[in-house]
Design a protein around this motif. Structure first.
Motif, PDB file in Angstrom:
ATOM      1  N   LYS A 186       5.736  -9.417  28.949  1.00 11.78           N
ATOM      2  CA  LYS A 186       5.304  -9.008  27.606  1.00 11.78           C
ATOM      3  C   LYS A 186       6.483  -8.661  26.705  1.00 11.78           C
ATOM      4  O   LYS A 186       6.388  -8.740  25.482  1.00 11.78           O
ATOM      5  N   ARG A 187       7.581  -8.273  27.322  1.00 14.50           N
ATOM      6  CA  ARG A 187       8.788  -7.915  26.551  1.00 14.50           C
ATOM      7  C   ARG A 187       9.839  -9.021  26.611  1.00 14.50           C
ATOM      8  O   ARG A 187      10.906  -8.886  26.023  1.00 14.50           O
ATOM      9  N   ASN A 188       9.546 -10.095  27.335  1.00 15.89           N
ATOM     10  CA  ASN A 188      10.526 -11.167  27.553  1.00 15.89           C
ATOM     11  C   ASN A 188      11.838 -10.603  28.081  1.00 15.89           C
ATOM     12  O   ASN A 188      12.926 -10.932  27.604  1.00 15.89           O
ATOM     13  N   GLU A 189      11.729  -9.773  29.106  1.00 16.98           N
ATOM     14  CA  GLU A 189      12.903  -9.134  29.684  1.00 16.98           C
ATOM     15  C   GLU A 189      12.890  -9.255  31.208  1.00 16.98           C
ATOM     16  O   GLU A 189      11.841  -9.231  31.848  1.00 16.98           O
ATOM     17  N   ILE A 190      14.066  -9.398  31.758  1.00 13.08           N
ATOM     18  CA  ILE A 190      14.240  -9.275  33.196  1.00 13.08           C
ATOM     19  C   ILE A 190      15.190  -8.109  33.455  1.00 13.08           C
ATOM     20  O   ILE A 190      16.072  -7.802  32.641  1.00 13.08           O
ATOM     21  N   ILE A 191      14.974  -7.442  34.591  1.00 15.05           N
ATOM     22  CA  ILE A 191      15.784  -6.287  34.946  1.00 15.05           C
ATOM     23  C   ILE A 191      16.669  -6.665  36.122  1.00 15.05           C
ATOM     24  O   ILE A 191      16.204  -7.270  37.101  1.00 15.05           O
ATOM     25  N   VAL A 192      17.937  -6.328  36.025  1.00 19.79           N
ATOM     26  CA  VAL A 192      18.885  -6.607  37.105  1.00 19.79           C
ATOM     27  C   VAL A 192      19.543  -5.319  37.575  1.00 19.79           C
ATOM     28  O   VAL A 192      19.596  -4.330  36.835  1.00 19.79           O
ATOM     29  N   HIS A 193      19.999  -5.337  38.814  1.00 25.37           N
ATOM     30  CA  HIS A 193      20.796  -4.215  39.302  1.00 25.37           C
ATOM     31  C   HIS A 193      22.234  -4.484  38.886  1.00 25.37           C
ATOM     32  O   HIS A 193      23.032  -5.062  39.624  1.00 25.37           O
ATOM     33  N   GLY A 194      22.548  -4.068  37.684  1.00 27.50           N
ATOM     34  CA  GLY A 194      23.865  -4.260  37.097  1.00 27.50           C
ATOM     35  C   GLY A 194      23.903  -3.527  35.773  1.00 27.50           C
ATOM     36  O   GLY A 194      23.521  -4.074  34.747  1.00 27.50           O
ATOM     37  N   GLY A 195      24.329  -2.273  35.814  1.00 21.95           N
ATOM     38  CA  GLY A 195      24.301  -1.437  34.613  1.00 21.95           C
ATOM     39  C   GLY A 195      25.675  -0.962  34.199  1.00 21.95           C
ATOM     40  O   GLY A 195      26.692  -1.629  34.414  1.00 21.95           O
ATOM     41  N   ALA A 196      25.703   0.239  33.620  1.00 20.15           N
ATOM     42  CA  ALA A 196      26.950   0.775  33.074  1.00 20.15           C
ATOM     43  C   ALA A 196      27.986   1.057  34.152  1.00 20.15           C
ATOM     44  O   ALA A 196      29.190   0.977  33.897  1.00 20.15           O
ATOM     45  N   VAL A 197      27.540   1.385  35.379  1.00 18.67           N
ATOM     46  CA  VAL A 197      28.512   1.656  36.439  1.00 18.67           C
ATOM     47  C   VAL A 197      29.137   0.377  36.977  1.00 18.67           C
ATOM     48  O   VAL A 197      30.067   0.420  37.790  1.00 18.67           O
ATOM     49  N   HIS A 198      28.624  -0.772  36.545  1.00 19.68           N
ATOM     50  CA  HIS A 198      29.190  -2.045  36.956  1.00 19.68           C
ATOM     51  C   HIS A 198      29.883  -2.758  35.786  1.00 19.68           C
ATOM     52  O   HIS A 198      30.947  -3.347  35.952  1.00 19.68           O
ATOM     53  N   LEU A 199      29.261  -2.684  34.616  1.00 18.61           N
ATOM     54  CA  LEU A 199      29.764  -3.419  33.452  1.00 18.61           C
ATOM     55  C   LEU A 199      30.515  -2.544  32.458  1.00 18.61           C
ATOM     56  O   LEU A 199      31.222  -3.055  31.593  1.00 18.61           O
ATOM     57  N   SER A 200      30.360  -1.244  32.549  1.00 20.09           N
ATOM     58  CA  SER A 200      30.790  -0.269  31.546  1.00 20.09           C
ATOM     59  C   SER A 200      29.814  -0.305  30.365  1.00 20.09           C
ATOM     60  O   SER A 200      28.841  -1.072  30.382  1.00 20.09           O
ATOM     61  N   LYS A 201      30.083   0.480  29.352  1.00 22.48           N
ATOM     62  CA  LYS A 201      29.223   0.467  28.164  1.00 22.48           C
ATOM     63  C   LYS A 201      29.924  -0.148  26.962  1.00 22.48           C
ATOM     64  O   LYS A 201      29.493   0.026  25.823  1.00 22.48           O
ATOM     65  N   ASP A 202      31.002  -0.885  27.219  1.00 24.93           N
ATOM     66  CA  ASP A 202      31.627  -1.645  26.142  1.00 24.93           C
ATOM     67  C   ASP A 202      30.632  -2.687  25.637  1.00 24.93           C
ATOM     68  O   ASP A 202      29.877  -3.266  26.417  1.00 24.93           O
ATOM     69  N   SER A 203      30.649  -2.932  24.345  1.00 21.40           N
ATOM     70  CA  SER A 203      29.661  -3.839  23.771  1.00 21.40           C
ATOM     71  C   SER A 203      30.256  -4.654  22.632  1.00 21.40           C
ATOM     72  O   SER A 203      31.347  -4.363  22.144  1.00 21.40           O
ATOM     73  N   LEU A 204      29.527  -5.681  22.235  1.00 20.15           N
ATOM     74  CA  LEU A 204      29.836  -6.480  21.060  1.00 20.15           C
ATOM     75  C   LEU A 204      28.582  -6.578  20.216  1.00 20.15           C
ATOM     76  O   LEU A 204      27.504  -6.166  20.641  1.00 20.15           O
ATOM     77  N   LYS A 205      28.720  -7.132  19.021  1.00 18.76           N
ATOM     78  CA  LYS A 205      27.566  -7.390  18.164  1.00 18.76           C
ATOM     79  C   LYS A 205      27.466  -8.885  17.895  1.00 18.76           C
ATOM     80  O   LYS A 205      28.479  -9.547  17.670  1.00 18.76           O
ATOM     81  N   ASP A 206      26.233  -9.410  17.933  1.00 19.61           N
ATOM     82  CA  ASP A 206      26.046 -10.825  17.640  1.00 19.61           C
ATOM     83  C   ASP A 206      26.040 -11.052  16.133  1.00 19.61           C
ATOM     84  O   ASP A 206      26.238 -10.109  15.344  1.00 19.61           O
ATOM     85  N   LYS A 207      25.807 -12.285  15.706  1.00 17.05           N
ATOM     86  CA  LYS A 207      25.879 -12.622  14.283  1.00 17.05           C
ATOM     87  C   LYS A 207      24.833 -11.908  13.445  1.00 17.05           C
ATOM     88  O   LYS A 207      24.981 -11.772  12.224  1.00 17.05           O
ATOM     89  N   ASP A 208      23.777 -11.417  14.116  1.00 19.92           N
ATOM     90  CA  ASP A 208      22.728 -10.678  13.403  1.00 19.92           C
ATOM     91  C   ASP A 208      22.933  -9.170  13.458  1.00 19.92           C
ATOM     92  O   ASP A 208      22.086  -8.403  13.005  1.00 19.92           O
ATOM     93  N   GLY A 209      24.034  -8.753  14.064  1.00 22.38           N
ATOM     94  CA  GLY A 209      24.341  -7.329  14.135  1.00 22.38           C
ATOM     95  C   GLY A 209      23.734  -6.615  15.324  1.00 22.38           C
ATOM     96  O   GLY A 209      23.788  -5.381  15.406  1.00 22.38           O
ATOM     97  N   ASN A 210      23.168  -7.356  16.261  1.00 15.98           N
ATOM     98  CA  ASN A 210      22.557  -6.752  17.444  1.00 15.98           C
ATOM     99  C   ASN A 210      23.610  -6.502  18.523  1.00 15.98           C
ATOM    100  O   ASN A 210      24.452  -7.357  18.790  1.00 15.98           O
ATOM    101  N   THR A 211      23.533  -5.345  19.144  1.00 15.04           N
ATOM    102  CA  THR A 211      24.485  -4.972  20.183  1.00 15.04           C
ATOM    103  C   THR A 211      24.124  -5.630  21.505  1.00 15.04           C
ATOM    104  O   THR A 211      22.956  -5.704  21.881  1.00 15.04           O
ATOM    105  N   TYR A 212      25.149  -6.112  22.230  1.00 10.36           N
ATOM    106  CA  TYR A 212      24.902  -6.650  23.566  1.00 10.36           C
ATOM    107  C   TYR A 212      26.043  -6.270  24.505  1.00 10.36           C
ATOM    108  O   TYR A 212      27.152  -5.957  24.069  1.00 10.36           O
ATOM    109  N   TYR A 213      25.748  -6.294  25.806  1.00  7.90           N
ATOM    110  CA  TYR A 213      26.661  -5.779  26.817  1.00  7.90           C
ATOM    111  C   TYR A 213      27.115  -6.840  27.823  1.00  7.90           C
ATOM    112  O   TYR A 213      27.744  -6.517  28.822  1.00  7.90           O
ATOM    113  N   GLY A 214      26.781  -8.075  27.549  1.00  7.21           N
ATOM    114  CA  GLY A 214      27.171  -9.169  28.417  1.00  7.21           C
ATOM    115  C   GLY A 214      26.255 -10.348  28.184  1.00  7.21           C
ATOM    116  O   GLY A 214      25.218 -10.226  27.516  1.00  7.21           O
ATOM    117  N   ILE A 215      26.647 -11.496  28.714  1.00  8.29           N
ATOM    118  CA  ILE A 215      25.817 -12.698  28.633  1.00  8.29           C
ATOM    119  C   ILE A 215      25.529 -13.168  30.058  1.00  8.29           C
ATOM    120  O   ILE A 215      26.442 -13.330  30.864  1.00  8.29           O
TER     121      ILE A 215
END
Length: 342
Positions: free
Chosen positions: A240-269
């Motif tokens: 319903k949310r078009n989302e999948i959940i993975v075991h890979g969060g801030a303790v693995h990726l950090s909370k560094d982020s970028l913004k896409d062309k629409d200004g939305n924040t993301y933490y990885g691809i």
């Protein structure tokens, strides 16, 4: 980077804080690299124990570690960074072996270092160093980290041009007393994109060993040049949310982020993972949120049907240095495990 350094007749002193691995470090030796940069005394000890004999600790010297610095200086060529009279006086009173010294200069990043145009403060430091027995002045060290906040090659060129002008002006101003002062410069965007470094003595890029999404967004590399990805398991799906959940969060990726062309924040691809290899041309979705352990990936309908709970997928990191540091181990695409400094 080796070729670029040779073409400019400068020393390549790569920063090893990105990979922090003795095994990866050996790959640099295959290209003739003998001098390295690290970000801590502990890291210097680790690489010294693995045969590296010329190490710059490119972080303001922690005077509480004077004993460790002294021990290193007894066995290898070690260089440190200072930016205060207090540090110089303290280390001068404690060190018993020669240690190379750079003065940390700020050319606009604003993190730390003495402003490049503050000749008076720098001259005072130089006067102290000139009379020091074991603190051997080498030159000026700069990290143009503000290139990471750019969005065009023109901006990177501008930052590099200004840094070079400031450092050369400083070198010229102090030339009568310190004619052999060197200039040490380093940041991956500049070193990746630009070609003229003839006025420097050494280059210290580090992130280029792996690259990441930040470097890709700047233009330092292509997406397929990113040499690390985080393998994560799919643990839940929310159609319903078009989302999948993975075991890979801030303790693995950090909370560094970028913004896409629409200004939305993301933490990885997230991209497809086949065995130990990932395919940047097969995008699964964008990591839109991370908590401590969870990663939430927004996906399209057809991806939601394709990806199953238990699947392993790959996430290209925003900042490979932080992700590597958090994970503390690599597995190559050939299945070899590679350890890191612990």
């Amino acid at each position: 980077m080796v070729i670029k350094a040779k073409e400019n007749n400068v020393l390549l002193r790569p920063h090893f804080k990105t990979h922090q691995s003795a095994k990866v470090a050996e790959w640099f030796k295959e290209y003739g690299v003998e001098c390295i940069t690290v970000s801590s005394v502990k890291m210097a000890e680790y690489f010294a124990n693995h045969g590296w004999k010329d190490i710059t600790i490119a972080f303001p010297a922690n005077i509480l570690e004077w004993k460790e610095i002294n021990t290193l200086a007894n066995s290898i060529n070690v260089n440190i960074v200072v930016e205060s009279i207090e540090s110089i006086l303290f280390l001068e009173s404690k060190l018993t072996s020669p240690v190379g010294v750079y003065i940390k200069v700020d050319t606009g990043y604003g993190r730390t270092g003495i402003n490049a145009d503050d000749f008076e403060t720098i001259l005072n430091l130089l006067k102290r160093l000139k009379n020091s027995k074991n603190l051997i002045f080498i030159g000026y060290l700069c990290h143009a980290g503000h290139t990471y906040n750019t969005s065009s090659i023109a901006e990177i060129e501008k930052i590099n041009k200004l840094a070079k002008e400031q450092l050369l002006a400083l070198k010229t101003f102090m030339a009568s007393e310190f004619p052999l002062a060197e200039i040490s410069f380093g940041d991956t965007p500049s070193c990746s994109i630009l070609n003229d470094f003839s006025d420097y003595h050494e280059l210290r890029p580090g992130n280029f060993v792996f690259y990441d999404l930040t470097q890709h967004s700047i233009g330092s590399c292509k997406l397929e040049d990113i040499a690390v990805a985080l393998a994560v398991p799919v643990v839940a799906k929310h159609p319903k949310r078009n989302e999948i959940i993975v075991h890979g969060g801030a303790v693995h990726l950090s909370k560094d982020s970028l913004k896409d062309k629409d200004g939305n924040t993301y933490y990885g691809i997230a991209v497809k993972l086949n065995g130990n290899k990932w395919d940047v041309n097969k995008k699964i979705g964008t990591v839109v949120k991370v908590s401590q352990e969870h990663g939430i990936i927004k996906v399209e309908d057809h991806i939601l049907k394709e990806v199953q709970i238990g699947d392993l997928i790959a996430i290209l990191p925003i900042h490979s240095c932080l992700t590597a540091n958090l994970m503390k181990e690599y597995q190559t695409t050939d299945g070899e495990n590679i350890s890191m400094m612990i």
